[in-house]
Enzyme design. Structure first.
Site, PDB file in Angstrom:
ATOM      1  N   THR A  37      -1.578  -2.491  25.314  1.00 22.40           N
ATOM      2  CA  THR A  37      -0.870  -1.231  25.605  1.00 22.40           C
ATOM      3  C   THR A  37      -0.016  -1.320  26.748  1.00 22.40           C
ATOM      4  O   THR A  37      -0.469  -2.135  27.690  1.00 22.40           O
ATOM      5  CB  THR A  37      -2.143   0.011  25.743  1.00 22.40           C
ATOM      6  OG1 THR A  37      -2.885   0.148  24.608  1.00 22.40           O
ATOM      7  CG2 THR A  37      -1.423   1.356  26.344  1.00 22.40           C
ATOM      8  N   SER A  39       4.157  -0.816  28.881  1.00 25.68           N
ATOM      9  CA  SER A  39       5.395  -0.936  28.898  1.00 25.68           C
ATOM     10  C   SER A  39       5.804  -2.815  28.389  1.00 25.68           C
ATOM     11  O   SER A  39       6.987  -2.991  27.795  1.00 25.68           O
ATOM     12  CB  SER A  39       6.318  -0.793  30.090  1.00 25.68           C
ATOM     13  OG  SER A  39       5.557  -1.501  31.139  1.00 25.68           O
ATOM     14  N   THR A  40       5.105  -3.366  29.001  1.00 27.39           N
ATOM     15  CA  THR A  40       5.560  -5.041  28.435  1.00 27.39           C
ATOM     16  C   THR A  40       4.852  -5.190  27.110  1.00 27.39           C
ATOM     17  O   THR A  40       5.801  -5.677  26.323  1.00 27.39           O
ATOM     18  CB  THR A  40       4.736  -5.792  29.422  1.00 27.39           C
ATOM     19  OG1 THR A  40       4.619  -5.434  30.687  1.00 27.39           O
ATOM     20  CG2 THR A  40       4.986  -7.411  29.307  1.00 27.39           C
ATOM     21  N   LYS A 103      -6.797  -4.150  34.893  1.00 32.67           N
ATOM     22  CA  LYS A 103      -6.137  -3.397  33.774  1.00 32.67           C
ATOM     23  C   LYS A 103      -6.535  -1.917  33.689  1.00 32.67           C
ATOM     24  O   LYS A 103      -7.497  -1.526  34.254  1.00 32.67           O
ATOM     25  CB  LYS A 103      -6.336  -3.978  32.347  1.00 32.67           C
ATOM     26  CG  LYS A 103      -5.685  -5.599  32.117  1.00 32.67           C
ATOM     27  CD  LYS A 103      -5.938  -6.115  30.943  1.00 32.67           C
ATOM     28  CE  LYS A 103      -5.850  -5.404  29.716  1.00 32.67           C
ATOM     29  NZ  LYS A 103      -4.441  -4.495  29.623  1.00 32.67           N
ATOM     30  N   GLY A 105      -3.870   0.400  34.118  1.00 32.96           N
ATOM     31  CA  GLY A 105      -2.934   1.216  34.581  1.00 32.96           C
ATOM     32  C   GLY A 105      -2.290   2.328  33.324  1.00 32.96           C
ATOM     33  O   GLY A 105      -1.784   3.550  33.788  1.00 32.96           O
ATOM     34  N   GLU A 112      -9.018  -1.680  25.188  1.00 32.75           N
ATOM     35  CA  GLU A 112      -8.392  -3.009  25.398  1.00 32.75           C
ATOM     36  C   GLU A 112      -9.356  -3.741  25.483  1.00 32.75           C
ATOM     37  O   GLU A 112      -9.352  -4.874  25.098  1.00 32.75           O
ATOM     38  CB  GLU A 112      -7.584  -2.901  26.818  1.00 32.75           C
ATOM     39  CG  GLU A 112      -6.200  -2.084  26.444  1.00 32.75           C
ATOM     40  CD  GLU A 112      -5.496  -1.872  27.873  1.00 32.75           C
ATOM     41  OE1 GLU A 112      -4.300  -1.562  27.641  1.00 32.75           O
ATOM     42  OE2 GLU A 112      -5.799  -2.173  29.022  1.00 32.75           O
TER      43      GLU A 112
HETATM   44  C1  5RP Z   1      -2.778  -0.277  30.084  1.00 30.05           C
HETATM   45  C2  5RP Z   1      -2.886  -1.761  30.532  1.00 30.05           C
HETATM   46  C3  5RP Z   1      -1.553  -2.415  30.960  1.00 30.05           C
HETATM   47  O1  5RP Z   1      -1.510  -3.726  30.298  1.00 30.05           O
HETATM   48  C4  5RP Z   1      -1.169  -2.688  32.259  1.00 30.05           C
HETATM   49  O2  5RP Z   1      -1.353  -1.190  32.993  1.00 30.05           O
HETATM   50  C5  5RP Z   1       0.188  -2.956  32.527  1.00 30.05           C
HETATM   51  O3  5RP Z   1       1.137  -2.145  32.216  1.00 30.05           O
HETATM   52  P1  5RP Z   1       2.713  -2.434  32.013  1.00 30.05           P
HETATM   53  O4  5RP Z   1       2.907  -3.493  30.837  1.00 30.05           O
HETATM   54  O5  5RP Z   1       3.358  -1.166  31.627  1.00 30.05           O
HETATM   55  O6  5RP Z   1       3.418  -2.947  33.387  1.00 30.05           O
HETATM   56  O7  5RP Z   1      -3.882  -2.304  31.281  1.00 30.05           O
HETATM   57  O8  5RP Z   1      -4.063   0.235  30.253  1.00 30.05           O
END
Ligand code: 5RP
Length: 232
Positions: A37, A39-40, A103, A105, A112
């Site tokens: 999950t 943006s990446t 993780k 965020g 996950e």
């Molecule tokens: C979501 C996560 C994401 O992998 C982590 O927050 C990185 O996010 P992004 O790719 O948007 O920087 O752990 O729960």
């Protein structure tokens, strides 16, 4: 004398897109994969559309990723209908030199961790800002049962951390699992395995956002010079 223009550095989002596309090389044709999950990962899912006929489907770690996968015609399978996964592809908020990560965020840490635990290999995709010496500068997400939140704030204070309830539009954020998130600032996590063990045992903790037992096996790191592959 004519000086050629300096190429503009890639933005953080462009670095995320770079590793999202590079992760396609880790998808095993004919096998179900786990999808994280964030943006990446969204960039990865967009790239995965080109391989949708090569895989039977994906196990997703959030409602948001499920919607994106399905919108692109990628089948989403129930985790309970799948015995195991060869690979899980996900981002991170922090990753260290051992492949240990923070993780959550995006508030999806519980699912996950569940999907990561089903997989033989965790491929982390991240821009270079996520690489750290020691975990903890990023506020540590912890999914908690709401009635335990205040006592858990006190427990984190004893470790030197300042925990606060994550809000969305002024209200406590509610996860896909109906629980709340504490974000803990001020920690320096020098022994991620021991820290994960300790906090996971506190009553009311659903999932701590330290991924040490479910660490990355590979990290595709987006840098201005291209994708660096780190193996652990
Ligand atoms: C979501 C996560 C994401 O992998 C982590 O927050 C990185 O996010 P992004 O790719 O948007 O920087 O752990 O729960």
């Amino acid at each position: 004398m004519h000086t050629p223009p300096t190429p503009s550095p890639l933005s953080q989002d462009e670095l995320k897109a770079l590793v999202g596309r590079a992760a396609l090389a880790h998808v095993v044709p004919g096998q179900v994969l786990g999808v994280g999950t964030g943006s990446t990962v969204n960039h990865f899912i967009d790239a995965l559309a080109s391989m949708r006929d090569a895989i039977p489907g994906a196990v997703s770690s959030s409602e948001a990723s499920t919607q994106r996968l399905q919108a692109l015609g990628i089948r989403v399978l129930d985790a309970q209908a799948v015995e195991g996964l060869s690979v899980y592809i996900d981002g991170a908020d922090e990753i260290d030199g051992h492949g240990f990560m923070v993780k959550g965020g995006g508030a999806a840490l519980t699912r996950e961790k569940i999907v990561a635990a089903m997989a033989q290999r965790f491929v982390c995709i991240a821009d270079e800002s996520k690489l750290v010496q020691t975990l903890g500068a990023f506020p540590l997400p912890v999914e908690v049962i709401p009635m335990a939140a205040a006592s858990l704030v006190r427990r984190f204070a004893q470790l030197g951390g300042q925990a606060s309830l994550r809000l969305r539009n002024g209200e406590a954020l509610v996860t896909d699992n109906g629980q709340h998130i504490l974000d803990v600032r001020g920690l320096s996590i020098t022994d991620p395995l021991a820290f994960e063990d300790q906090v996971s045992q506190w009553p009311g903790v659903v999932t701590v956002g330290v991924f040490a037992h479910q660490k990355a096996n590979v990290c595709l790191l987006g840098t201005p010079a291209g994708v660096k592959t780190l193996t652990y």
